[in-house]
Design an enzyme around this catalytic site. Structure first.
Site, PDB file in Angstrom:
ATOM      1  CG  HIS A  55       6.480  -6.597   4.448  1.00 25.31           C
ATOM      2  ND1 HIS A  55       6.710  -5.467   5.185  1.00 25.31           N
ATOM      3  CD2 HIS A  55       5.791  -6.171   3.346  1.00 25.31           C
ATOM      4  CE1 HIS A  55       6.161  -4.411   4.587  1.00 25.31           C
ATOM      5  NE2 HIS A  55       5.612  -4.811   3.462  1.00 25.31           N
ATOM      6  CG  ASP A  75       2.068  -5.855   2.825  1.00 22.45           C
ATOM      7  OD1 ASP A  75       2.368  -7.042   3.063  1.00 22.45           O
ATOM      8  OD2 ASP A  75       2.374  -4.916   3.575  1.00 22.45           O
ATOM      9  CD  GLU A  76       4.240  -1.563   1.902  1.00 24.57           C
ATOM     10  OE1 GLU A  76       4.118  -0.334   1.819  1.00 24.57           O
ATOM     11  OE2 GLU A  76       4.630  -2.158   2.929  1.00 24.57           O
ATOM     12  CB  VAL A  77       6.387  -7.870  -3.574  1.00 23.98           C
ATOM     13  CG1 VAL A  77       7.602  -8.617  -4.121  1.00 23.98           C
ATOM     14  CG2 VAL A  77       5.651  -8.706  -2.537  1.00 23.98           C
TER      15      VAL A  77
END
Ligand code: ACM
Length: 687
Positions: A255, A318-320
């Site tokens: 992100h 989050d969300e790598v």
């Protein structure tokens, strides 16, 4: 027997004590509902002068809180109230504070208060100013317009929160949210006793705070839309005045595209980078194998730790997706050399390094549930978003945690759905008392892929009030009908306070229709809801530049008419509808039936509205169907099978979303249509 009867009689006065179980015994519009409330007799009339005495410990924050409460009371009642400081004996409101609170508001600081209203005086006591800030909001909610004038009922309230962390996260990156949005959001949070503003400040789509050390972060990563450090300091002061902590989030290592526009060397793949304009999970991630990355973060985190006084520092996590790591030879070689076997392990290595930096700055790290890893010290906090399981797992492993799964305001769920989510139920229900202690509370999350400064209020409010109650009030306060009644009352009060969840939608509807037939546009808007979940990702390609100016953007995530109709339908079907209920349901259906004739010419000629022309047509048919179903039910005779089959086919079609909105009347009207299959007796009960 007689002794027993005497005992029961002696207990009677105590039974007016409305515990959480039998709440609300009264029509009070308190929300969050207090821990203990006992009704007295009589009421205190609001009149000028409204004198206030501050006794015990005092500070300027208390003066501010009193002035705010009296100012709001004055605007609400129309009484030009003057606050005169008075001797305690004859003051209208006597406040007593034992001692100061901490200079920097701490997690778990005492927020309790006792509020006593008698016909002559209000007493508000608290150990420290935080309790007074909470109690003043309760007093404001007590005031109602009575036949005798504005008054607060005599009452004794003893209140404190169930959870110490009751937050709201605001994403100011995907869509920039100017500083006035932040201020009015804090006003709303104060009104419902929330105490943590989680500020999501960096994303692929924007870096939203000034860094003096690394000015290309905001200089190249924000389109000029960022907060200066001076502005942030003012926000923190404003929040402190309202008993709200401010926790910054700098999401890393994923992100992070907006960071890389100015500092591509931080990334795991060569640039150049530009600000991401679309929505989703993207590949760019920091390079966790280069010492220069940590050198940068040392300086950056040190700078931001100086701006934000709160104990907690959120690093996202989050969300790598790991794609840049997989494609980078140097990173692969590093992993091999250090026996790092997966991208999760590589991220854990990164988190551990970052945790060291955060700790060096005397802060406690918090991150999304992806960061949960036994290599990290037990001091960190896990924010659970991918399901409630991770919260229980964190608590079992010795970590403190927060629940956000179930509190995502961007998913367009109902208040009742959020209200049913409890940090201590489901997977957390079987934790030991020690593990349960580690669950600090929760946070509502307002992600802003489809949220502009114009509709952010109607996305947050009033549903967030239900989440605020879940996190403050005892677990056994869960009557959904009571919740809705109070939530809508508080919603009006929030609008009077200056929040724009009621005023902006009206303005948006006027603009949508070029000010033609606005009341009819409003009837349509109130009868639909936005598509749910992440459905909007599939309906059309959105970017940061797509105007959020359609019907879907100006409707409420949950329709109040829809909620009312669901309740009325149930009363009709069970034969419990009063004459007023019957009149109300017919009036809703009649308004729907007659709406399209006025509206259709406007919709046909409007580029912005013609995609909902079929929805408006179906709304009219729905209204007509509803009225016919009521006629059958009133007649007592069953409807013909062919009629029901025809309506059912229509309802299937009307249930489809068009123009990204769904009609809320379909489910209740289907229930009514189905109910017409049976004959009914004179009182409307099926035979
Ligand atoms: C998240 O919603 N990616 C924390």
């Amino acid at each position: 027997m007689r002794t027993l009867a005497a005992c029961v009689l002696a207990l009677l006065p105590l039974m007016s004590f409305a515990s959480a179980e039998n709440m609300p015994a009264t029509s009070l519009n308190l929300m969050p509902w207090p821990q203990k409330i006992q009704m007295g007799s009589g009421q205190l009339l609001i009149a000028n002068p409204f004198s206030v005495a501050l006794t015990g410990y005092t500070e300027v924050r208390l003066d501010h809180a009193v002035a705010r409460m009296v100012g709001n009371l004055s605007r609400q009642t129309g009484i030009p109230l003057q606050t005169l400081t008075a001797q305690a004996a004859n003051a209208t409101l006597v406040i007593h504070v034992d001692h100061a609170s901490d200079a920097v508001q701490k997690l778990g600081e005492d927020e309790s208060y006792q509020l006593t209203v008698t016909p002559n005086q209000v007493k508000l006591n608290a150990p420290n100013p935080l309790g007074i800030i909470r109690g003043l909001q309760t007093f404001l909610q007590l005031v109602q317009n009575t036949p005798q004038g504005f008054a607060a009922p005599a009452v004794q309230i003893d209140d404190s929160p169930r959870f110490p962390w009751r937050g709201l996260m605001l994403d100011v990156c995907r869509h920039w949210q100017p500083i006035d949005v932040v201020y009015r959001t804090l006003d709303g949070m104060e009104a419902v006793k929330m105490n943590v503003f989680h500020w999501h400040l960096s994303e692929n789509q924007g870096f939203r705070i000034e860094s003096k050390k690394f000015p290309k972060l905001q200089g190249m990563g924000s389109d000029g839309n960022y907060y200066t450090q001076a502005q942030v300091k003012e926000v923190i002061e404003y929040a402190r005045d309202r008993g709200i902590r401010v926790v910054p989030e700098f999401d890393m290592p994923g992100h992070t595209t907006a960071w890389f526009v100015g500092y591509p060397e931080l990334a795991s793949a060569p640039g150049p980078y530009s600000i991401e304009r679309g929505w989703g999970v993207f590949d760019p991630a920091m390079d966790p194998t280069r010492e220069e990355t940590y050198k940068f973060l040392e300086e950056f985190i040190h700078e931001m730790a100086g701006v934000f006084p709160d104990q907690f520092f959120h690093i996202g996590g989050d969300e790598v997706n790991g794609k840049q790591w997989n494609a980078n030879q140097k990173i692969q070689a590093f992993m091999k050399a250090h026996n790092i076997k997966s991208n999760d392990e590589l991220q854990a290595y990164f988190n551990k390094r970052v945790e060291g930096i955060v700790e060096k700055n005397h802060k406690t790290m918090i991150g999304w549930d992806e960061i949960l890893n036994p290599d990290l010290p037990k001091s960190i906090v896990i924010q659970s978003w991918r399901g409630q399981k991770s919260l229980a797992a964190a608590a079992q492993q010795g970590y403190r945690g927060l629940l956000s799964s179930g509190y995502y305001l961007d998913l367009m769920q109902t208040a009742a759905q959020h209200y049913a989510v409890d940090p201590l139920t489901g997977p957390s229900a079987n934790l030991t008392p020690e593990q349960t202690q580690r669950i600090l509370g929760g946070e509502a999350c307002m992600w802003t892929e489809w949220v502009s400064p114009e509709n952010v209020d109607n996305r947050i409010w009033p549903r967030n009030v239900a989440i605020a109650e879940r996190l403050w009030s005892p677990a056994d306060v869960h009557d959904v009908n009571s919740m809705y009644r109070r939530m809508y009352a508080v919603s009006d009060e929030l609008a009077w306070l200056g929040l724009k969840h009621q005023s902006n939608p009206w303005k948006m509807l006027e603009r949508l229709s070029a000010a033609q037939e606005v009341p009819s546009v409003k009837i349509l808007a109130d009868a639909v809801e936005p598509v749910k979940g992440y459905e909007r990702e599939r309906t059309q390609k959105y970017t940061q530049f797509t105007p959020l100016n359609r019907l879907i953007d100006s409707t409420y995530p949950e329709s109040q008419v829809g909620h009312t109709l669901t309740l009325l339908t149930d009363t009709v079907i069970t034969g419990q509808a009063s004459a007023a209920d019957k009149a109300q349901i017919r009036s809703i259906f009649t308004a729907w039936r007659d709406n399209d004739a006025r509206l259709q010419p406007v919709l046909q000629n409007s580029f912005l509205l013609n995609d909902v022309a079929p929805v408006s047509r179906d709304l009219s048919t729905l209204g007509a169907t509803g009225l016919q179903a009521l006629d059958y039910l009133d007649s007592g005779s069953p409807s013909p099978d062919s009629w029901r089959a025809q309506q059912s086919a229509f309802l299937d079609q009307a249930a489809q979303h068009r123009g990204e909105v769904v009609l809320v009347g379909v489910a209740p009207i289907r229930k009514l249509v189905d109910a017409t299959a049976q004959a009914r007796n004179a009182s409307g009960v099926s035979k």
